[in-house]
Design a protein around this motif. Sequence first.
Motif, PDB file in Angstrom:
ATOM      1  N   THR A 101       0.764  -1.117  -0.006  1.00  0.00           N
ATOM      2  CA  THR A 101      -0.056  -0.061   0.012  1.00  0.00           C
ATOM      3  C   THR A 101       0.799   1.095  -0.111  1.00  0.00           C
ATOM      4  O   THR A 101       2.086   1.093   0.098  1.00  0.00           O
ATOM      5  N   THR A 102       0.173   2.448  -0.185  1.00  0.00           N
ATOM      6  CA  THR A 102       0.863   3.691  -0.141  1.00  0.00           C
ATOM      7  C   THR A 102       1.555   3.817   1.061  1.00  0.00           C
ATOM      8  O   THR A 102       2.799   4.557   1.206  1.00  0.00           O
ATOM      9  N   ASP A 103       1.035   3.423   2.119  1.00  0.00           N
ATOM     10  CA  ASP A 103       1.986   3.611   3.464  1.00  0.00           C
ATOM     11  C   ASP A 103       2.767   2.634   3.740  1.00  0.00           C
ATOM     12  O   ASP A 103       3.244   2.655   4.992  1.00  0.00           O
ATOM     13  N   GLY A 104       3.082   1.888   2.760  1.00  0.00           N
ATOM     14  CA  GLY A 104       4.443   0.640   3.143  1.00  0.00           C
ATOM     15  C   GLY A 104       3.979  -0.589   3.560  1.00  0.00           C
ATOM     16  O   GLY A 104       4.863  -1.630   3.703  1.00  0.00           O
ATOM     17  N   LYS A 105       2.745  -0.729   3.997  1.00  0.00           N
ATOM     18  CA  LYS A 105       2.234  -2.041   4.396  1.00  0.00           C
ATOM     19  C   LYS A 105       2.196  -3.250   3.234  1.00  0.00           C
ATOM     20  O   LYS A 105       1.595  -2.768   2.185  1.00  0.00           O
ATOM     21  N   VAL A 106       2.355  -4.271   3.583  1.00  0.00           N
ATOM     22  CA  VAL A 106       2.444  -5.466   2.749  1.00  0.00           C
ATOM     23  C   VAL A 106       0.896  -6.300   2.976  1.00  0.00           C
ATOM     24  O   VAL A 106       0.931  -6.661   4.038  1.00  0.00           O
ATOM     25  N   TRP A 107       0.421  -6.624   1.986  1.00  0.00           N
ATOM     26  CA  TRP A 107      -0.929  -7.589   2.003  1.00  0.00           C
ATOM     27  C   TRP A 107      -0.778  -8.870   1.100  1.00  0.00           C
ATOM     28  O   TRP A 107      -0.164  -8.558   0.206  1.00  0.00           O
ATOM     29  N   VAL A 108      -1.406  -9.865   1.523  1.00  0.00           N
ATOM     30  CA  VAL A 108      -1.297 -10.939   0.768  1.00  0.00           C
ATOM     31  C   VAL A 108      -3.001 -11.243   0.491  1.00  0.00           C
ATOM     32  O   VAL A 108      -3.666 -11.206   1.561  1.00  0.00           O
ATOM     33  N   SER A 109      -3.228 -11.308  -0.591  1.00  0.00           N
ATOM     34  CA  SER A 109      -4.703 -11.527  -1.009  1.00  0.00           C
ATOM     35  C   SER A 109      -4.816 -12.968  -1.801  1.00  0.00           C
ATOM     36  O   SER A 109      -4.100 -13.398  -2.823  1.00  0.00           O
ATOM     37  N   TYR A 110      -6.020 -13.456  -1.638  1.00  0.00           N
ATOM     38  CA  TYR A 110      -6.255 -14.777  -2.466  1.00  0.00           C
ATOM     39  C   TYR A 110      -7.739 -14.976  -2.289  1.00  0.00           C
ATOM     40  O   TYR A 110      -8.457 -14.392  -1.368  1.00  0.00           O
ATOM     41  N   ASN A 111      -8.186 -15.900  -3.280  1.00  0.00           N
ATOM     42  CA  ASN A 111      -9.649 -16.156  -3.337  1.00  0.00           C
ATOM     43  C   ASN A 111     -10.005 -16.917  -2.017  1.00  0.00           C
ATOM     44  O   ASN A 111      -9.291 -18.019  -1.969  1.00  0.00           O
ATOM     45  N   ALA A 112     -11.077 -16.651  -1.269  1.00  0.00           N
ATOM     46  CA  ALA A 112     -11.395 -17.496   0.055  1.00  0.00           C
ATOM     47  C   ALA A 112     -11.910 -18.853  -0.674  1.00  0.00           C
ATOM     48  O   ALA A 112     -12.626 -18.873  -1.400  1.00  0.00           O
ATOM     49  N   PRO A 113     -11.367 -19.827   0.218  1.00  0.00           N
ATOM     50  CA  PRO A 113     -11.578 -21.177  -0.409  1.00  0.00           C
ATOM     51  C   PRO A 113     -13.250 -21.577  -0.326  1.00  0.00           C
ATOM     52  O   PRO A 113     -13.958 -22.123  -1.170  1.00  0.00           O
ATOM     53  N   ASN A 114     -13.849 -20.995   0.544  1.00  0.00           N
ATOM     54  CA  ASN A 114     -15.321 -20.990   0.779  1.00  0.00           C
ATOM     55  C   ASN A 114     -16.189 -20.334  -0.285  1.00  0.00           C
ATOM     56  O   ASN A 114     -17.092 -20.695  -0.926  1.00  0.00           O
ATOM     57  N   TYR A 115     -15.745 -19.555  -0.856  1.00  0.00           N
ATOM     58  CA  TYR A 115     -16.131 -18.302  -1.738  1.00  0.00           C
ATOM     59  C   TYR A 115     -16.011 -19.288  -3.206  1.00  0.00           C
ATOM     60  O   TYR A 115     -17.260 -19.453  -3.854  1.00  0.00           O
ATOM     61  N   LEU A 116     -14.806 -20.095  -3.436  1.00  0.00           N
ATOM     62  CA  LEU A 116     -14.745 -20.677  -4.625  1.00  0.00           C
ATOM     63  C   LEU A 116     -15.674 -22.036  -4.398  1.00  0.00           C
ATOM     64  O   LEU A 116     -16.206 -22.557  -5.365  1.00  0.00           O
ATOM     65  N   LYS A 117     -15.751 -22.618  -3.187  1.00  0.00           N
ATOM     66  CA  LYS A 117     -16.837 -23.683  -3.189  1.00  0.00           C
ATOM     67  C   LYS A 117     -18.161 -23.221  -3.298  1.00  0.00           C
ATOM     68  O   LYS A 117     -18.901 -24.092  -4.148  1.00  0.00           O
ATOM     69  N   GLN A 118     -18.558 -22.308  -2.882  1.00  0.00           N
ATOM     70  CA  GLN A 118     -19.962 -21.702  -3.340  1.00  0.00           C
ATOM     71  C   GLN A 118     -20.355 -21.461  -4.683  1.00  0.00           C
ATOM     72  O   GLN A 118     -21.067 -21.749  -5.235  1.00  0.00           O
ATOM     73  N   ARG A 119     -19.288 -20.598  -5.356  1.00  0.00           N
ATOM     74  CA  ARG A 119     -19.276 -20.102  -6.649  1.00  0.00           C
ATOM     75  C   ARG A 119     -19.452 -21.220  -7.535  1.00  0.00           C
ATOM     76  O   ARG A 119     -19.939 -21.315  -8.507  1.00  0.00           O
TER      77      ARG A 119
END
Length: 130
Positions: A88-106
């Motif tokens: 992010t612009t403030d220097g924090k690092v994030w990891v993002s991924y699809n929630a397994p439950n979301y994929l299960k439902q989708r």
Amino acid sequence: MNANNGIINQFSPYAVTETIDRFAAILQAKGITVFARIDQQAEAEKVGHKLSPTQLLLFGSPKAGTPLLVAEPTIALDLPLKVLAWETTDGKVWVSYNAPNYLKQRFSLSDELAKNIAIITPLIHQALFN
């Protein structure tokens, strides 16, 4: 950690490159294939744009993924699995991924098949907290 529109965002105590390096090392140790690593910041710079550090890792296991594709071919839109590390612009690092439950439902996956993608959450935690 929070989930928004099926996306889980997890804070990383490491820089983007180190975060992805750590995750890739865990995948390699477990025999999980890394299909691609995309440095989106570098790609943006090639065309004269600025982007904070951002890397995407595509990974999976044909042994785990193929039964998912047999059951629901359109899951190929979300497979192989992906992990995004971004700053992010403030220097924090994030990891993002699809929630397994979301994929299960989708994709209306059975509980048994959903286990094939649920591995992502403990792998993320191992990369960030061990």
